[in-house]
Enzyme design. Structure first.
Site, PDB file in Angstrom:
ATOM      1  N   ASP A   1     -13.832 -15.857   2.310  1.00 27.07           N
ATOM      2  CA  ASP A   1     -13.717 -17.231   2.810  1.00 27.07           C
ATOM      3  C   ASP A   1     -14.852 -18.078   2.263  1.00 27.07           C
ATOM      4  OD1 ASP A   1     -11.694 -16.218   4.374  1.00 27.07           O
ATOM      5  OD2 ASP A   1     -12.988 -15.915   6.111  1.00 27.07           O
TER       6      ASP A   1
ATOM      7  N   PRO B   1       0.826  -1.208   0.000  1.00 27.25           N
ATOM      8  CA  PRO B   1       0.000   0.000   0.000  1.00 27.25           C
ATOM      9  C   PRO B   1       0.865   1.265   0.000  1.00 27.25           C
ATOM     10  CG  PRO B   1      -0.475  -1.403   1.906  1.00 27.25           C
ATOM     11  CD  PRO B   1       0.681  -2.000   1.213  1.00 27.25           C
ATOM     12  N   PRO B   2       0.306   2.397  -0.378  1.00 31.82           N
ATOM     13  CA  PRO B   2       1.074   3.643  -0.425  1.00 31.82           C
ATOM     14  C   PRO B   2       1.632   4.006   0.950  1.00 31.82           C
ATOM     15  CG  PRO B   2      -1.086   3.948  -1.438  1.00 31.82           C
ATOM     16  CD  PRO B   2      -1.083   2.592  -0.807  1.00 31.82           C
ATOM     17  N   GLY B   3       2.830   4.533   0.957  1.00 31.84           N
ATOM     18  CA  GLY B   3       3.407   5.052   2.189  1.00 31.84           C
ATOM     19  C   GLY B   3       4.056   4.019   3.075  1.00 31.84           C
TER      20      GLY B   3
ATOM     21  N   HIS C   1     -12.200 -13.488  14.343  1.00 32.68           N
ATOM     22  CA  HIS C   1     -12.336 -14.153  13.050  1.00 32.68           C
ATOM     23  C   HIS C   1     -11.038 -14.881  12.684  1.00 32.68           C
ATOM     24  CE1 HIS C   1     -13.781 -14.185   8.714  1.00 32.68           C
ATOM     25  NE2 HIS C   1     -12.475 -14.375   8.555  1.00 32.68           N
ATOM     26  N   GLU C   2      -9.942 -14.162  12.779  1.00 34.09           N
ATOM     27  CA  GLU C   2      -8.667 -14.771  12.402  1.00 34.09           C
ATOM     28  C   GLU C   2      -8.290 -15.889  13.364  1.00 34.09           C
ATOM     29  OE1 GLU C   2      -7.495 -14.269   9.579  1.00 34.09           O
ATOM     30  OE2 GLU C   2      -8.645 -12.471   9.120  1.00 34.09           O
TER      31      GLU C   2
END
Ligand code: ADP
Ligand code: MG
Ligand code: ZN
Length: 639
Positions: free
Chosen positions: A532, A234-236, A455-456
């Site tokens: 999922d 992602p940017p940055g 969730h993870e």
């Protein structure tokens, strides 16, 4: 397979409505152009002559000329073979005769005169100063004034315009020789120690540095060195910074170009620039070419409307040609960065091109603390400042955001009249930044983080307790760049070519674990599991249609997949056709639903039996943001 698809499009009719008229870059700077410029120059100089020479010396009748002398208006006359010039001032502004130097005076008259005795007498009577100018002297000066000077002026105007155009990146005339833009930077001061929080990426790039430093070590042994490394993230997150650090560590020259620099309004310019870039880089090797925002040139050609962006396509083709063309042992390495790897042309990612990809992801808690400490080296911190606490408050921030926070905090300290930055400055700076980032959906709220954590953990626990499942390597709730709010990485222990029915069901279980945990803990389900569910449904469908694992169609393949041996990965949509009836479709749907329901219930039971473990892992995950293999295993084993 894919080459066959692309070629006809490239060579076929390209742009029916004319399009850019100068397709061939080689012809572009050829003799046709030179002639056009000579014509323009001549017209320009004639205009110059006409406007300046004639306006200064309006031609009048000889009789009128004499009348003006008689009336005393003309006080000085210059005589040449071809014409007389009368001036209304006595002053001779310069000694040089041919210089019609009285441009400052109001009136200058010129006439084609007849040199008679009468005329001389008139001049004498009126007391007019008169003198003759020899032809040779004036001729030279005439040439200078009417030809040389304009050429010089035009040359400078032209140079000026070219420079402006060049700076705008649109150099039209010196195609392919635009040296102004492509400059190698030497003596890069950036080092790996200036980059933090992206350790995996750094580890991969260390090898690149080593190759640039000791190419011989690799070439002696006949090893193959990567030509291109693609930094994805992602940017940055520090992609540009990392590329510079590679050049800095290796002490080599650094050519930097942005993908957007290549895409020009004229066809052929971008391609010429690529050629030029590689030519220069080869001369300077060992060195690094860094192409920032590769997606600007490297967008997939497949879903291109015919001819919509010929220029970009040409540039991309040239880039591919150049990448294939250089020898991997020449000490030239191409780094590129993108935050849209999904749109890149698959040809770019083939072996020998950007075959190595390095993920530069958002930093986790420890990474953020390290980045903060790098950037606060330059500011005076109060000893009470707790950067770990700052890191905890900045979940989801990237390196650029954190650099910004440090700077903002320093500014706040100055505004508050302090000489040291205190914790409150940081907190205020974070608050200011958070609002903006939340608008851009860059960071997630606390309650959402909780959902993601459970969730993870659900995925991870199911994986841990499903026999034959790949071990969990990492669990993270640091949002991944591309849509995912968190992720659970499983590493296969060995390559698998065959999977049993149980293993497929186990995969479905792991995929369903996320949603099951959400439902168990929060008693509601969220959209976070969409991906999922799609994957799980896909496995279930294939079990029925491809692998013949359903009760009714045991050992019957319902679809015929196009057996494509080549270019399989690059084909976007697998070709297959249905070979079953509507009623069979209905059976498939029902069977799929039944598989999913059965598995979901199994998963929920598995999780509720381990509810305390689920809670403790999720809490740990919320706190640390990432759990590695060992941390996770320790918690599971402790049960
Ligand atoms: P990208 O190219 O990925 O968009 P940049 O490399 O341009 O990001 O990062 C912008 C600035 O943010 C850098 O110059 C640096 O000051 C800061 N920064 C970003 N990532 C990091 C990092 N991992 N470590 C230290 N500073 C970083
Ligand atoms: Mg960048
Ligand atoms: Zn999930």
């Amino acid at each position: 397979m894919d080459d066959g698809n692309k070629k006809p499009k490239k060579n076929g009719p390209r742009f029916p409505f004319g399009g850019p008229q100068l397709p061939d870059p080689k012809k572009f700077g050829g003799w046709k152009f030179t002639i056009i410029y000579i014509v323009i120059l001549i017209v320009g100089m004639s205009l110059f002559n006409y406007v300046f020479m004639n306006r200064m010396n309006p031609a009048i009748d000889f009789s009128e000329f004499k009348a003006r002398i008689a009336s005393g208006e003309i006080k000085r006359v210059e005589l040449t073979d071809s014409y007389f010039t009368g001036y209304t001032t006595q002053r001779q502004l310069t000694q040089l005769p041919g210089l019609r130097s009285n441009m400052r005076t109001a009136n200058v008259y010129r006439t084609v005169g007849i040199l008679t005795e009468d005329f001389i007498r008139l001049l004498d009577n009126q007391g007019v100063a008169y003198y003759a100018v020899s032809r040779e002297g004036s001729a030279i000066l005439n040439i200078i004034f009417s030809w040389v000077l304009p050429i010089v002026i035009f040359f400078f105007i032209w140079r000026f315009l070219m420079k402006r155009l060049g700076n705008m990146g649109g150099n039209v005339l010196s195609v392919g020789q635009n040296r102004a833009v492509i400059v190698a930077e030497g003596d890069i001061v950036t080092r790996f120690s200036d980059v933090a929080g992206v350790d995996e990426a750094k580890d991969e790039l260390v090898e690149v540095v080593d190759f640039l430093k000791n190419p011989k070590k690799y070439t002696d042994i006949g090893g193959k060195i990567p030509k291109g490394v693609l930094l994805v993230g992602p940017p940055g997150t520090g992609k540009t910074l990392l590329a510079r650090a590679v050049a800095g560590e290796a002490g080599v020259a650094f050519f930097r170009m942005s993908g957007a620099d290549f895409v020009e309004m004229f066809v052929g310019v971008g391609a010429a620039r690529v050629r030029d870039l590689f030519k220069q880089a080869r001369d300077k090797a060992p060195c690094i070419i860094f192409i920032d925002e590769l997606d600007a040139v490297g967008k997939s050609r497949i879903n291109n409307i015919a001819g919509a962006n010929d220029e970009r396509e040409q540039t991309l083709n040239q880039l591919l040609v150049e990448m294939d063309g250089f020898d991997a042992t020449s000490g030239l390495i191409i780094l590129a960065a993108t935050n849209r790897p999904d749109v890149l042309d698959p040809a770019l990612l083939r072996p020998g091109r950007f075959d190595r990809q390095v993920l530069v992801d958002r930093p986790d808690l420890k990474g953020r603390e390290a980045i903060l400490s790098i950037h606060s080296k330059a500011v005076k911190l109060s000893p009470q400042v707790d950067l770990a606490a700052v890191a905890r408050l900045t979940s989801g921030f990237v390196g650029a955001d954190l650099a910004n926070i440090v700077n903002e905090a320093a500014l706040l300290a100055v505004r508050g009249g302090r000489t040291l930055v205190i914790q409150k400055d940081f907190e205020e700076a974070i608050e200011k930044t958070v609002a903006g980032l939340q608008k851009k959906n860059r960071i997630i709220k606390d309650d959402e983080r909780r959902v993601v954590a459970f969730h993870e953990t659900g995925h991870a626990l199911i994986a841990a307790f499903t026999p034959g499942s790949d071990p969990v390597q990492k669990i993270s709730i640091v949002p991944r760049g591309f849509g995912a709010l968190g992720y659970t990485l499983q590493m296969p222990v060995e390559d698998r070519y065959l999977m049993t029915e149980d293993e497929l069901l186990g995969k479905i279980n792991v995929l369903l674990g996320g949603r099951a945990a959400e439902e168990l803990v929060f008693d509601k389900i969220s959209t976070g599991a969409a991906n999922d569910i799609t994957k799980a449904a896909d496995i279930a469908r294939r079990m029925i249609t491809d692998y013949g694992m359903s009760a009714r169609f045991k050992n019957v393949a319902l679809t015929q997949r196009g057996a494509s041996m080549l270019g399989n990965q690059e084909q976007r949509e697998p070709q297959f056709h249905r070979e079953y009836s509507e009623s069979t479709q209905q059976y498939i749907d029902e069977e799929m639903a039944s598989i999913m329901e059965t598995q979901y219930n199994i998963v929920k039971t598995m999780l509720s039996e381990r509810r305390s473990l689920l809670d403790s892992v999720a809490v740990q995950l919320l706190e640390k943001e990432t759990l590695d293999e060992h941390e996770f295993k320790a918690m599971v084993d402790a049960l």
